[in-house]
Structure formats: structure tokens, C-alpha cells
Design an enzyme around this catalytic site. Structure first.
Site, PDB file in Angstrom:
ATOM      1  N   ASP A  13     -18.244  17.509  11.798  1.00 45.05           N
ATOM      2  CA  ASP A  13     -19.218  16.364  11.361  1.00 45.05           C
ATOM      3  C   ASP A  13     -18.364  16.079   9.734  1.00 45.05           C
ATOM      4  O   ASP A  13     -20.232  15.852   8.959  1.00 45.05           O
ATOM      5  CB  ASP A  13     -20.510  17.523  11.316  1.00 45.05           C
ATOM      6  CG  ASP A  13     -20.383  17.910  12.252  1.00 45.05           C
ATOM      7  OD1 ASP A  13     -20.967  17.786  13.434  1.00 45.05           O
ATOM      8  OD2 ASP A  13     -20.958  19.341  12.325  1.00 45.05           O
ATOM      9  N   LYS A  16     -16.007  11.586  10.301  1.00 39.54           N
ATOM     10  CA  LYS A  16     -14.104  11.045  11.255  1.00 39.54           C
ATOM     11  C   LYS A  16     -14.332   9.933  11.979  1.00 39.54           C
ATOM     12  O   LYS A  16     -13.537   9.044  11.765  1.00 39.54           O
ATOM     13  CB  LYS A  16     -13.684  12.514  12.079  1.00 39.54           C
ATOM     14  CG  LYS A  16     -13.063  13.506  10.790  1.00 39.54           C
ATOM     15  CD  LYS A  16     -11.802  14.133  11.480  1.00 39.54           C
ATOM     16  CE  LYS A  16     -12.772  15.807  13.007  1.00 39.54           C
ATOM     17  NZ  LYS A  16     -14.129  15.907  12.620  1.00 39.54           N
ATOM     18  N   GLY A  40     -19.047  16.281  19.336  1.00 41.02           N
ATOM     19  CA  GLY A  40     -19.344  14.310  19.296  1.00 41.02           C
ATOM     20  C   GLY A  40     -19.325  13.476  17.643  1.00 41.02           C
ATOM     21  O   GLY A  40     -19.013  14.380  16.608  1.00 41.02           O
ATOM     22  N   HIS A  41     -18.999  12.187  18.517  1.00 40.71           N
ATOM     23  CA  HIS A  41     -18.632  11.692  16.802  1.00 40.71           C
ATOM     24  C   HIS A  41     -19.783  10.356  17.034  1.00 40.71           C
ATOM     25  O   HIS A  41     -19.561   9.527  18.300  1.00 40.71           O
ATOM     26  CB  HIS A  41     -17.162  10.736  17.051  1.00 40.71           C
ATOM     27  CG  HIS A  41     -15.685  11.690  16.748  1.00 40.71           C
ATOM     28  ND1 HIS A  41     -14.789  11.258  16.996  1.00 40.71           N
ATOM     29  CD2 HIS A  41     -15.826  13.152  15.830  1.00 40.71           C
ATOM     30  CE1 HIS A  41     -14.009  12.498  16.709  1.00 40.71           C
ATOM     31  NE2 HIS A  41     -14.630  13.406  15.882  1.00 40.71           N
ATOM     32  N   GLN A 223     -13.410  18.446  15.698  1.00 35.86           N
ATOM     33  CA  GLN A 223     -13.781  20.228  14.710  1.00 35.86           C
ATOM     34  C   GLN A 223     -12.727  19.379  13.341  1.00 35.86           C
ATOM     35  O   GLN A 223     -12.730  18.598  12.963  1.00 35.86           O
ATOM     36  CB  GLN A 223     -13.658  20.646  15.767  1.00 35.86           C
ATOM     37  CG  GLN A 223     -14.991  21.376  16.606  1.00 35.86           C
ATOM     38  CD  GLN A 223     -14.083  21.218  18.061  1.00 35.86           C
ATOM     39  OE1 GLN A 223     -12.829  20.548  18.244  1.00 35.86           O
ATOM     40  NE2 GLN A 223     -14.771  20.813  18.503  1.00 35.86           N
TER      41      GLN A 223
END
Length: 427
Positions: A13, A16, A40-41, A223
């Protein structure tokens, strides 16, 4: 040309997705190399928020070849739902490629994930229960089903039947859970296979050919370093390798072909799930950071644990990944604070540790040692040049760079593409 790896340096988180989206403009290829739909991004483009789970963040650039590498575990239903959402938003996905060597995540993986986590009780890992761990377990046990198997109807039927029989024994005898229906699962996944087929390719060959042709390639992991299966806070880690080395093995590109590794560093620390977190804040400042930063999981919505930046973590991440530079994100979240701290060491048994302990019993008992900085009390979100940042912000960033012994290449002061300060051009 350049091949660049983007890695998270904390517990994920870090932002990225925003850094990848920004740098993708300079590249021809963007590669996702490990993890699954639990990662998730969030990317914001023209004030539109996109929540990506399996697709590389570069997918929002219409002319980029986006690759899902062999190190990713793919849940077809999630993947297809994601591309349907992007198509509805007029996003071009014609250049999307999936590795034929990637593994397929099945419904029984999600069932087992939830049951195993419940069974662990107080020893639970804090997984997202998306089946990622059990899918990687099958991969390591040589029982997994790969995308190339899914493309072969007879081979898929054979492997699925074997797996369903095996999993049903486990579900029935160990968990007293209802069994999986093989015929229904076969029909469902053969339907997915038809839709997936246009995207499937030998992506390792595609990427190595691109390197020979001197194309710019960006590798993004899911991650982060402290969740790496080998190097993270084991067992409170993910089931893959979100390190720079993992980007190589998860894409089929050798390490000698990598030119630069960027570590993404959030200007404070967050963590989701269980596990030690020495600089965690339990006071009003921690809640302020959570609320202002919107620190809730992209996939799960879970509130993230928030704390001060931890230089011990970052030093560790720097040498594990061989970082060439760092990208600082979310600096603007700290704009209103009177005082800001960086954890520079740990106190344990009257000794000061400046390294990151492997033993979680030690890590759970350490006291953070802080350096304190004056806040800058200035809105940084509209600043686009490093020299125009408040002096106190520059002091904070300079000290961070010194503590990690790694230069800063990017500073992000907001979620938008334009809210980016470049100190060093990578491409």
C-alpha cells in the site's frame, strides 16, 4: 533502453500503482510479476479512480503492452470482471498478455483459505481469504493447474478431476464441509478458457525479445518486501516473492537484464493484518493519518494500521532488493502535523538495534527509538519542483535518504499523475 523494477519497501500500500502509472508513459511494456487478486492498486487518472487487482497499472496507457507474468496466480472470474469494467470505461486492453505458465486460482482455494484461517484461531495470519496461499501451496506441491492446462480441454479436465477428488477428501474429512461439484466447475472454467484464450502467450519470450529490441520495460510487484515469503515478517507474509528477485523469476527475465530498481516508500508506515509493527500509532495521530490518507484496503476495505516511518525496515528493504533509488509517496498526508517522527532504531534489553530482527519474539518486544522533526504546516499537493518544497519537508526527506543510504528519485504529493516531483530521470 532500460528495464526497471518497482518494489514496495514496507508492508504494501505504498502507492506503487501511482508510480508505475506515472513511469509507464516512458515504457513500451509493463509487467506484473507475482501475487494475485488480493493485491489492489488504486490509480487516479483525470480524477477518475481505477481499482486494479490483477491487471498491471500500465493498462491505463492505451499504447503499452501489459503482461501478467508466470509468477502471478490468476482467478479468471476476477480477471474477466476487471477487463469488462475497463472496457466499459473505454480503456484499451488489446495489448494485454497473460503468461501460459501462470497458475489458475480455483474456488476450492478460496474455500480452503477461509477454513484454514479460521482453524488457526489466535495464530491466524490475517489473509484476505482470496485463495492466494492455497493456490501457491498447490504450485509448490506440483498439483497446480496452469493457464496452458486450462487452454487444453482434455488436460484441464484430467487435472481438475484429480484436484477436486483430493480437495473433497480434505473438505469432507477435516472440515466437514460440503464437496466441490466437478462437472459444474469444469463447465464454468471451460467457459472462462474461451474468453482468456486471446490474451494467452509465452510472455517470457515476448519480454526477452523486447529487451533484445532495446524496449523500455517496467516491472511491478504486488505487496512489498516485508511481506516477502523469505524476507518478510514470517509467518505474517504473503505466499510469493514481492522482492526484486521475485520480479525476475516471476517474469522469466534474468537479473543481469535489469538496469534499475526503485523502492517505493510511503512517507509514513501502514500495515494490514496480523504481525509485528514497532512504529505503530494507537493515538489520535494514527487515526488522523488513517483518515486523511484514506488508509483502508483497496480490495477488502479493512482499516490499515498506521505508524511513523521505520528506517530499520527501509534499510533492510534497500539491501534485500539492491535499491538504486527510492520514490517517496504520500508526503502531502503529513502536511498538517506539528511534529513528525522517524524510527531510527529499536531498544531491546537496554541495547539499541539498528537492524531488523528475524525473530518475531524480539521484534514484538522492541521499543522504537525516534528522531523528531518539525512539521512544515504547508500544503504540498500543488508543488511540482523539489526546491519549492518547504524547508522542513526537505530536511525530512534528506534525513530519510541518509538513513536508508539511497538517493531519492521521485517525490509524490498526491494521487494524480501531475502531482509528481522528479529528482532523477530513470528512463
Amino acid at each position: 533502453m532500460a528495464s526497471v523494477i518497482i518494489v514496495g519497501t514496507q508492508w504494501g500500500d505504498e502507492g506503487k500503482g501511482k508510480i508505475v502509472d506515472y513511469l509507464a508513459d516512458k515504457c513500451e511494456y509493463v509487467v506484473r510479476s507475482q501475487g494475485g487478486s488480493n493485491a489492489g492498486h488504486t490509480v487516479v487518472v483525470d480524477n477518475v479512480k481505477y481499482k486494479l487487482r490483477l491487471l498491471p497499472s500500465g493498462i491505463l496507457h492505451k499504447d503499452k503492452v501489459c503482461v501478467i507474468g508466470n509468477g502471478v496466480v490468476i482467478e479468471p472470474k476476477v480477471f474477466l470482471s476487471e477487463i469488462d469494467e475497463l472496457i466499459a470505461k473505454k480503456v484499451n486492453i488489446s495489448n494485454l498478455k497473460i503468461s501460459n505458465r501462470a497458475h489458475v486460482l480455483m474456488p476450492y482455494h478460496k474455500i480452503l483459505d477461509a477454513l484454514q484461517e479460521e482453524d488457526l484461531g489466535e495464530n491466524k495470519i490475517g489473509t484476505t481469504k482470496n485463495g492466494i496461499g492455497p493456490c501457491y501451496m498447490d504450485k509448490a506441491s506440483r498439483l497446480g493447474i496452469r493457464i496452458c492446462d486450462l487452454m487444453d480441454k482434455d488436460e484441464f479436465a484430467r487435472k481438475l478431476k484429480f484436484n477436486v477428488e483430493l480437495k473433497n477428501k480434505l473438505l469432507k474429512k477435516l472440515y466437514n464441509h460440503e464437496e466441490i461439484n466437478y462437472e459444474e466447475l469444469l463447465e464454468e472454467y471451460l467457459g472462462y478458457a474461451e474468453r482468456l484464450k486471446p490474451y494467452v502467450a509465452d510472455t517470457a519470450q515476448i519480454l526477452n525479445d523486447a529487451i533484445k529490441s532495446k524496449k523500455n520495460i517496467l516491472f511491478e510487484g504486488a505487496q512489498a518486501t516485508m511481506l516477502d515469503l523469505d524476507h518478510g515478517t514470517y509467518p505474517f507474509v504473503t505466499s510469493s516473492y514481492p522482492s526484486a528477485a521475485g520480479a525476475c523469476s516471476g517474469s522469466g527475465v534474468g537479473p543481469r537484464k535489469i538496469d534499475h530498481v526503485i523502492g517505493v516508500v510511503k512517507a509514513y508506515s501502514t500495515r494490514v493484518g496480523e504481525g509485528p509493527f514497532p512504529s505503530e500509532l494507537f493515538d489520535d495521530i494514527g487515526q488522523f493519518i488513517r483518515d486523511k490518507g484514506g488508509e483502508y484496503g483497496t480490495v477488502t476495505g479493512r482499516p490499515r494500521r498506521c505508524g511513523w516511518l521505520d528506517a530499520c525496515v527501509l534499510r533492510y528493504a534497500s539491501y534485500i532488493n539492491g535499491l538504486d533509488s527510492i520514490a517517496i509517496t504520500r508526503l502531502d498526508i503529513l502536511d498538517e502535523l506539528d511534529k513528525i517522527k522517524i524510527c531510527v532504531g529499536y531498544k531491546y534489553n537496554n541495547e539499541i538495534l539498528t537492524w531488523y530482527p528475524a525473530n518475531l519474539n524480539i521484534l514484538s518486544k522492541v521499543e522504537p527509538v525516534y528522531e523528531e522533526f518539525e512539521g512544515w504546516k504547508t500544503d504540498t499537493s500543488s508543488i511540482r519542483e523539489y526546491d519549492k518544497l518547504p524547508e522542513n519537508a526537505k530536511k525530512y526527506l534528506k534525513r530519510l535518504s541518509e538513513l536508508v543510504d539511497t538517493e531519492i528519485s521521485i517525490v509524490s504529493v498526491g494521487a494524480g499523475r501531475d502531482q509528481t516531483i522528479i529528482l532523477k530521470n530513470i528512463f
